[in-house]
Design an enzyme around this catalytic site. Structure first.
Site, PDB file in Angstrom:
ATOM      1  N   THR A   7      64.696 -66.166 -45.469  1.00 48.64           N
ATOM      2  CA  THR A   7      65.606 -65.370 -44.653  1.00 48.64           C
ATOM      3  C   THR A   7      65.145 -65.352 -43.209  1.00 48.64           C
ATOM      4  O   THR A   7      63.970 -65.560 -42.926  1.00 48.64           O
ATOM      5  CB  THR A   7      65.664 -63.921 -45.182  1.00 48.64           C
ATOM      6  OG1 THR A   7      66.622 -63.178 -44.431  1.00 48.64           O
ATOM      7  CG2 THR A   7      64.327 -63.211 -45.077  1.00 48.64           C
ATOM      8  N   ASP A  67      70.937 -63.252 -51.199  1.00 49.76           N
ATOM      9  CA  ASP A  67      72.236 -63.243 -50.536  1.00 49.76           C
ATOM     10  C   ASP A  67      72.911 -61.958 -50.979  1.00 49.76           C
ATOM     11  O   ASP A  67      72.951 -61.640 -52.177  1.00 49.76           O
ATOM     12  CB  ASP A  67      73.085 -64.464 -50.864  1.00 49.76           C
ATOM     13  CG  ASP A  67      74.136 -64.663 -49.773  1.00 49.76           C
ATOM     14  OD1 ASP A  67      73.762 -64.870 -48.596  1.00 49.76           O
ATOM     15  OD2 ASP A  67      75.349 -64.557 -50.063  1.00 49.76           O
ATOM     16  N   LYS A 170      64.717 -46.271 -50.472  1.00 50.07           N
ATOM     17  CA  LYS A 170      65.785 -47.277 -50.525  1.00 50.07           C
ATOM     18  C   LYS A 170      65.459 -48.315 -51.594  1.00 50.07           C
ATOM     19  O   LYS A 170      66.311 -48.666 -52.407  1.00 50.07           O
ATOM     20  CB  LYS A 170      65.965 -47.951 -49.152  1.00 50.07           C
ATOM     21  CG  LYS A 170      67.047 -49.034 -49.183  1.00 50.07           C
ATOM     22  CD  LYS A 170      67.349 -49.659 -47.849  1.00 50.07           C
ATOM     23  CE  LYS A 170      68.347 -50.792 -48.023  1.00 50.07           C
ATOM     24  NZ  LYS A 170      68.656 -51.532 -46.798  1.00 50.07           N
TER      25      LYS A 170
END
Ligand code: ITT
Length: 190
Positions: A7, A67, A170
């Site tokens: 990434t 993704d 998170k």
């Protein structure tokens, strides 16, 4: 053990790294002269495999790609794979968020979900896992943490947006965190 996180998004590197303690982590930004492949697939799985395969070919190291995107029910699951490019190529998070709010103006059904597909490519085999978290799109952003659509993505059970969570919080509930837990399980017998 080395791991290439396939990434250019430093937030993803931060979120994923926490699951790979003891690994030496690199990302696309560490590969000199490397150009990330174009994300030509209409499916998260396709783009995750494109990125992980390109990373493995360039580095020869265990390569992990994410993704991901936001699927809004009232918008027919858009922006989906186009989440990072919703307001145009190289759009900022703010521009994407503004476009989303505009599209949802007056809309009562504000349900949405984040989806993450992880693809791991190495010398032995290819692993693909998916993680999902359901939420609601607010009418105004809240919170400063995270990235992308996090300030608009409200999680009713926590009474917080994703941008009001710490990185650890998170990771515990996010689409990416959930996919990473599944991947860790599969990696035990890799
Ligand atoms: P790489 O392709 O280099 O990994 P990217 O950010 O372009 O980076 P994607 O193509 O997978 O990654 O697009 C994901 C987009 O979906 C991201 O830019 C956000 O707009 C949105 N998104 C995904 N996960 C998110 C999260 O955890 N929080 C907020 N928005 C997220």
């Amino acid at each position: 053990m080395n791991l290439l996180i396939c990434t250019n998004n430093s937030h993803k590197v931060q979120e994923i790294s926490g699951f790979f303690k003891g690994y030496e982590i690199k990302s696309f930004k560490d590969l000199a002269g490397f150009k990330a492949p174009e994300e030509t697939s209409l499916f998260f799985q396709g783009n995750a495999l494109l990125k992980a395969t390109a990373g493995y070919k360039a580095s020869g190291e265990l390569s992990l790609a994410d993704d991901s995107g936001l699927e809004v029910y009232a918008l027919g699951l858009k922006p989906g794979v186009f989440s990072s490019r919703y307001a145009g190529e190289n759009a900022t998070d703010m521009a994407n968020n503004e476009k989303l709010l505009k599209r949802l103006k007056g809309e009562k059904d504000r349900r949405a979900r984040f989806v993450s597909v992880l693809a791991l490519v190495g010398s032995k085999k290819v692993l693909v896992v998916t993680g999902i978290v359901e939420g609601v799109i607010l009418e105004e952003p809240r919170g400063d943490n995270g990235f992308g659509y996090d300030p608009l993505f409200y999680i009713p059970e926590l009474d917080k947006t994703m941008a009001e969570l710490t990185l650890e919080e998170k990771n515990r509930i996010s689409h990416r965190g959930r996919a990473l837990v599944k991947l860790a399980e599969k990696l035990k017998s890799y």
